[in-house]
Design a protein around this motif. Structure first.
Motif, PDB file in Angstrom:
ATOM      1  N   GLY A   1       1.603  66.399   2.646  1.00  0.00           N
ATOM      2  CA  GLY A   1       1.766  65.413   3.726  1.00  0.00           C
ATOM      3  C   GLY A   1       2.842  64.389   3.427  1.00  0.00           C
TER       4      GLY A   1
ATOM      5  N   LYS B   1      17.006  65.068  -1.006  1.00  0.00           N
ATOM      6  CA  LYS B   1      17.974  64.153  -0.412  1.00  0.00           C
ATOM      7  C   LYS B   1      18.605  63.291  -1.505  1.00  0.00           C
ATOM      8  CE  LYS B   1      16.982  61.666   3.220  1.00  0.00           C
ATOM      9  NZ  LYS B   1      16.163  60.818   4.124  1.00  0.00           N
TER      10      LYS B   1
ATOM     11  N   GLY C   1       8.326  62.173  -0.675  1.00  0.00           N
ATOM     12  CA  GLY C   1       9.250  61.748   0.384  1.00  0.00           C
ATOM     13  C   GLY C   1      10.574  62.501   0.314  1.00  0.00           C
TER      14      GLY C   1
ATOM     15  N   THR D   1       5.494  64.821   1.414  1.00  0.00           N
ATOM     16  CA  THR D   1       6.824  65.348   1.123  1.00  0.00           C
ATOM     17  C   THR D   1       7.708  65.268   2.368  1.00  0.00           C
ATOM     18  OG1 THR D   1       5.953  66.749  -0.612  1.00  0.00           O
ATOM     19  CG2 THR D   1       8.078  67.390   0.298  1.00  0.00           C
ATOM     20  N   GLY D   2       7.109  65.351   3.557  1.00  0.00           N
ATOM     21  CA  GLY D   2       7.861  65.229   4.798  1.00  0.00           C
ATOM     22  C   GLY D   2       8.716  66.455   5.068  1.00  0.00           C
ATOM     23  N   SER D   3       9.683  66.401   5.956  1.00  0.00           N
ATOM     24  CA  SER D   3       9.975  65.236   6.769  1.00  0.00           C
ATOM     25  C   SER D   3       8.876  64.953   7.803  1.00  0.00           C
ATOM     26  CB  SER D   3      11.295  65.465   7.529  1.00  0.00           C
ATOM     27  OG  SER D   3      11.079  66.502   8.485  1.00  0.00           O
ATOM     28  N   LYS D   4       9.008  63.869   8.539  1.00  0.00           N
ATOM     29  CA  LYS D   4       7.979  63.513   9.520  1.00  0.00           C
ATOM     30  C   LYS D   4       7.825  64.623  10.549  1.00  0.00           C
ATOM     31  CE  LYS D   4       8.614  58.542   9.187  1.00  0.00           C
ATOM     32  NZ  LYS D   4       9.960  58.409   8.607  1.00  0.00           N
TER      33      LYS D   4
ATOM     34  N   GLU E   1       6.067  67.718   9.087  1.00  0.00           N
ATOM     35  CA  GLU E   1       4.610  67.505   8.964  1.00  0.00           C
ATOM     36  C   GLU E   1       3.938  67.636  10.322  1.00  0.00           C
ATOM     37  OE1 GLU E   1       3.252  67.312   6.129  1.00  0.00           O
ATOM     38  OE2 GLU E   1       5.065  66.966   4.959  1.00  0.00           O
TER      39      GLU E   1
ATOM     40  N   MET F   1      -1.659  56.716   9.245  1.00  0.00           N
ATOM     41  CA  MET F   1      -1.251  58.064   8.869  1.00  0.00           C
ATOM     42  C   MET F   1      -2.267  58.753   7.958  1.00  0.00           C
ATOM     43  SD  MET F   1       2.174  58.843   6.917  1.00  0.00           S
ATOM     44  CE  MET F   1       1.799  59.764   5.482  1.00  0.00           C
TER      45      MET F   1
ATOM     46  N   ASP G   1       8.991  56.982  -2.585  1.00  0.00           N
ATOM     47  CA  ASP G   1       7.562  57.235  -2.361  1.00  0.00           C
ATOM     48  C   ASP G   1       6.948  57.937  -3.578  1.00  0.00           C
ATOM     49  OD1 ASP G   1       7.660  56.619   0.633  1.00  0.00           O
ATOM     50  OD2 ASP G   1       9.128  58.226   0.486  1.00  0.00           O
TER      51      ASP G   1
ATOM     52  N   ARG H   1      12.502  66.290  -1.337  1.00  0.00           N
ATOM     53  CA  ARG H   1      13.157  67.340  -0.555  1.00  0.00           C
ATOM     54  C   ARG H   1      14.606  67.542  -0.981  1.00  0.00           C
ATOM     55  NH1 ARG H   1      11.229  64.162   3.623  1.00  0.00           N
ATOM     56  NH2 ARG H   1      13.274  63.931   4.605  1.00  0.00           N
TER      57      ARG H   1
ATOM     58  N   THR I   1      19.953  60.240  -0.840  1.00  0.00           N
ATOM     59  CA  THR I   1      19.670  58.832  -0.536  1.00  0.00           C
ATOM     60  C   THR I   1      18.433  58.749   0.350  1.00  0.00           C
ATOM     61  OG1 THR I   1      21.067  58.923   1.432  1.00  0.00           O
ATOM     62  CG2 THR I   1      22.092  58.082  -0.568  1.00  0.00           C
ATOM     63  N   GLY I   2      17.835  57.543   0.427  1.00  0.00           N
ATOM     64  CA  GLY I   2      16.658  57.367   1.280  1.00  0.00           C
ATOM     65  C   GLY I   2      16.519  55.902   1.646  1.00  0.00           C
ATOM     66  N   HIS I   3      15.498  55.578   2.452  1.00  0.00           N
ATOM     67  CA  HIS I   3      15.311  54.164   2.793  1.00  0.00           C
ATOM     68  C   HIS I   3      14.287  53.524   1.859  1.00  0.00           C
ATOM     69  CE1 HIS I   3      11.431  54.755   4.793  1.00  0.00           C
ATOM     70  NE2 HIS I   3      11.366  53.452   4.955  1.00  0.00           N
ATOM     71  N   ASP I   4      13.534  54.386   1.129  1.00  0.00           N
ATOM     72  CA  ASP I   4      12.559  53.866   0.163  1.00  0.00           C
ATOM     73  C   ASP I   4      12.291  54.925  -0.899  1.00  0.00           C
ATOM     74  OD1 ASP I   4      10.996  55.817   1.331  1.00  0.00           O
ATOM     75  OD2 ASP I   4       9.395  54.486   1.981  1.00  0.00           O
TER      76      ASP I   4
HETATM   77  N1  DCT Z   1       5.044  60.676   6.861  1.00  0.00           N
HETATM   78  C1  DCT Z   1       4.429  61.322   7.943  1.00  0.00           C
HETATM   79  N2  DCT Z   1       4.193  60.642   9.097  1.00  0.00           N
HETATM   80  C2  DCT Z   1       4.546  59.351   9.204  1.00  0.00           C
HETATM   81  C3  DCT Z   1       5.164  58.679   8.126  1.00  0.00           C
HETATM   82  C4  DCT Z   1       5.416  59.377   6.947  1.00  0.00           C
HETATM   83  O1  DCT Z   1       4.101  62.488   7.860  1.00  0.00           O
HETATM   84  N3  DCT Z   1       4.295  58.706  10.343  1.00  0.00           N
HETATM   85  C5  DCT Z   1       5.281  61.421   5.625  1.00  0.00           C
HETATM   86  C6  DCT Z   1       6.505  62.263   5.757  1.00  0.00           C
HETATM   87  C7  DCT Z   1       7.510  61.647   4.864  1.00  0.00           C
HETATM   88  C8  DCT Z   1       6.714  60.802   3.892  1.00  0.00           C
HETATM   89  O2  DCT Z   1       5.484  60.529   4.533  1.00  0.00           O
HETATM   90  C9  DCT Z   1       7.424  59.564   3.462  1.00  0.00           C
HETATM   91  O3  DCT Z   1       7.787  58.773   4.589  1.00  0.00           O
HETATM   92  P1  DCT Z   1       9.201  58.076   4.676  1.00  0.00           P
HETATM   93  O4  DCT Z   1       9.532  57.397   3.402  1.00  0.00           O
HETATM   94  O5  DCT Z   1       9.203  57.242   5.911  1.00  0.00           O
HETATM   95  O6  DCT Z   1      10.177  59.317   4.950  1.00  0.00           O
HETATM   96  P2  DCT Z   1      11.258  60.014   4.028  1.00  0.00           P
HETATM   97  O7  DCT Z   1      11.349  61.412   4.499  1.00  0.00           O
HETATM   98  O8  DCT Z   1      10.964  59.772   2.593  1.00  0.00           O
HETATM   99  O9  DCT Z   1      12.574  59.285   4.472  1.00  0.00           O
HETATM  100  P3  DCT Z   1      13.520  58.317   3.599  1.00  0.00           P
HETATM  101  O10 DCT Z   1      14.307  59.235   2.736  1.00  0.00           O
HETATM  102  O11 DCT Z   1      14.371  57.597   4.577  1.00  0.00           O
HETATM  103  O12 DCT Z   1      12.629  57.397   2.841  1.00  0.00           O
END
Ligand code: DCT
Ligand code: MG
Length: 393
Positions: free
Chosen positions: A332, A227, A221, A334-337, A340, A286, A234, A225, A229-232
């Motif tokens: 898949g 970052k 997640g 690692t993101g970002s959404k 991907e 997903m 992974d 990459r 901070t994040g919302h969760d």
């Molecule tokens: N992902 C994706 N498609 C989605 C949901 C998630 O390809 N519909 C992939 C990309 C990011 C990874 O999964 C983790 O998802 P999140 O935790 O939602 O994104 P993040 O980039 O880790 O954002 P945050 O830092 O806010 O957690």
């Protein structure tokens, strides 16, 4: 004078221009620079994008409109705004005039209008109206509850529920995830720090290596990459021997629970083996890996909880993959959404390949193999003449 005499001595041609001609030439050059300052490749996955970029006010405006489109389930518009924001994030300098954006991909009429307004007035009326709209703010607050999607939030709004207090006072029945989401709303809407992610990595690593020696834990997640901070948080869990990852999730989750580290967890089994085990999760999801949505309880010492609190709640996703699919899962997750999404679009449109979190395959080879199998079957049954190997569009 030195350059002039040196040029004459060396026999280089020297052109002498009057001041007006020179000024005219310089203005032409400046104009040319202005109208085609930037170029970027078409797909976001072909571009290098820094976390800190030169156009935050423009990308923030477009991101807010993307968010609003997502909250109203207008996916086409949401992706268009996200793509436009991503182009601006990839530019090597600050945009000062819309003419610099001529010829850039993914900037539609609507996005250009927003950019023009922000460049001219410092804000865009559509963005400002959205930001202050009751519906947008209610959808944001309600979908900010873990377990609540846009459909549920929309239904609640139609029932007159616009905020947490109204939800708490209403007779609305919440499922287990939503109840946990409401109970820990403040914590779960605070950014998770890199230090929190590192503490959780240590905990998961300890659980995995004591229960399954040799198994691997990888932070993915946004934190992978870079970052801050994040919302969760992974994680991908795997084992270097194919098949040895089976049972890993149940054991790790039970151990975490027995240590009092989980406030909530829901595990869904993998569904890539569905022919053996019957249908799994719907294919719209997903991916089809075994997955645990959890809320961790991080104590003081492992994190810095809000003043007066002994712990804070943090959202954690655990995903188990067999080693044969690990590389694709890592890419898949690692993101970002958007990255991907663009990578899959690029693979499909430009390379005739299909990429998912499970595999990468060449679509033309798969179709040809299919034709060969059909022909072998037809010929051995003497039922039909062979099918052509031409690849349909
Ligand atoms: N992902 C994706 N498609 C989605 C949901 C998630 O390809 N519909 C992939 C990309 C990011 C990874 O999964 C983790 O998802 P999140 O935790 O939602 O994104 P993040 O980039 O880790 O954002 P945050 O830092 O806010 O957690
Ligand atoms: Mg994440």
């Amino acid at each position: 004078v030195h350059w002039f005499t040196e040029s004459l001595r060396a026999g280089r041609p020297v052109e002498i221009l009057d001041r007006h001609t020179l000024q005219g030439q310089m203005e032409e050059e400046e104009k040319e620079e202005e109208t085609c300052s930037f170029t970027v490749p078409n797909y976001a996955c072909q571009r290098r994008t820094q976390l800190h970029h030169h156009n935050p006010s423009l990308s923030d405006a477009l991101t807010l409109l993307a968010e609003n489109a997502e909250l109203n389930e207008d996916d086409g518009r949401a992706v268009a705004f996200r793509r436009a924001a991503a182009v601006l994030k990839a530019l090597p300098a600050e945009v000062t005039s819309v003419s610099q954006l001529k010829g850039l991909p993914c900037l539609g009429e609507h996005s250009l209008r927003v950019i023009k307004d922000v460049l001219k007035d410092g804000s865009c009326s559509e963005v400002e109206t959205t930001k202050h709209s009751q519906r947008f703010n209610a959808l944001k607050v309600l979908t900010g509850i873990f377990g609540v999607g846009v459909k549920t939030a929309d239904r609640w709004i139609r029932d007159g529920i616009f905020n947490l207090q109204q939800l708490r006072e209403s007779q609305t029945t919440l499922n287990r995830a939503q109840q946990a989401g409401l109970d820990h709303y403040e914590d779960l809407n605070q950014p998770v720090t890199r230090a929190d992610a590192d503490s959780i990595t240590e905990i998961v690593q300890e659980a995995v290596s004591s229960l399954f020696p040799g198994a691997q834990v990888t932070l993915t997640g946004g934190f992978r990459r870079g970052k801050m901070t994040g919302h969760d948080v992974d994680f991908l869990l795997t084992h270097p021997e194919e098949g040895r990852e089976e049972g890993l999730m149940d054991k790790v989750v039970s151990w975490l629970d027995s240590q009092g580290l989980l406030l909530y967890q829901k595990t869904s089994r993998n569904s890539y083996l569905e022919s053996r085990d019957g249908p799994g999760r719907p294919s719209s999801n997903m991916d089809r890996f075994e997955r645990c949505f959890a809320i961790f309880k991080l104590s003081r010492g492992q994190t810095s909880p809000p003043a007066g609190h002994q712990w804070r709640a943090v959202r954690v996703d655990l995903v188990v993959t067999p080693i044969s699919q690990f590389a694709f899962a890592l890419l898949g997750w690692t993101g970002s959404k958007l990255f991907e999404r663009e990578l899959r679009r690029w693979a499909g449109h430009e390379k005739a390949m299909s990429l998912s979190s499970h595999a990468l395959f060449d679509k033309t080879q798969v179709i040809n193999t299919l034709f060969r199998e059909i022909n072998m079957w037809n010929c051995s049954n003497h039922t039909r003449s062979p099918v052509s190997e031409a690849i349909p569009e």
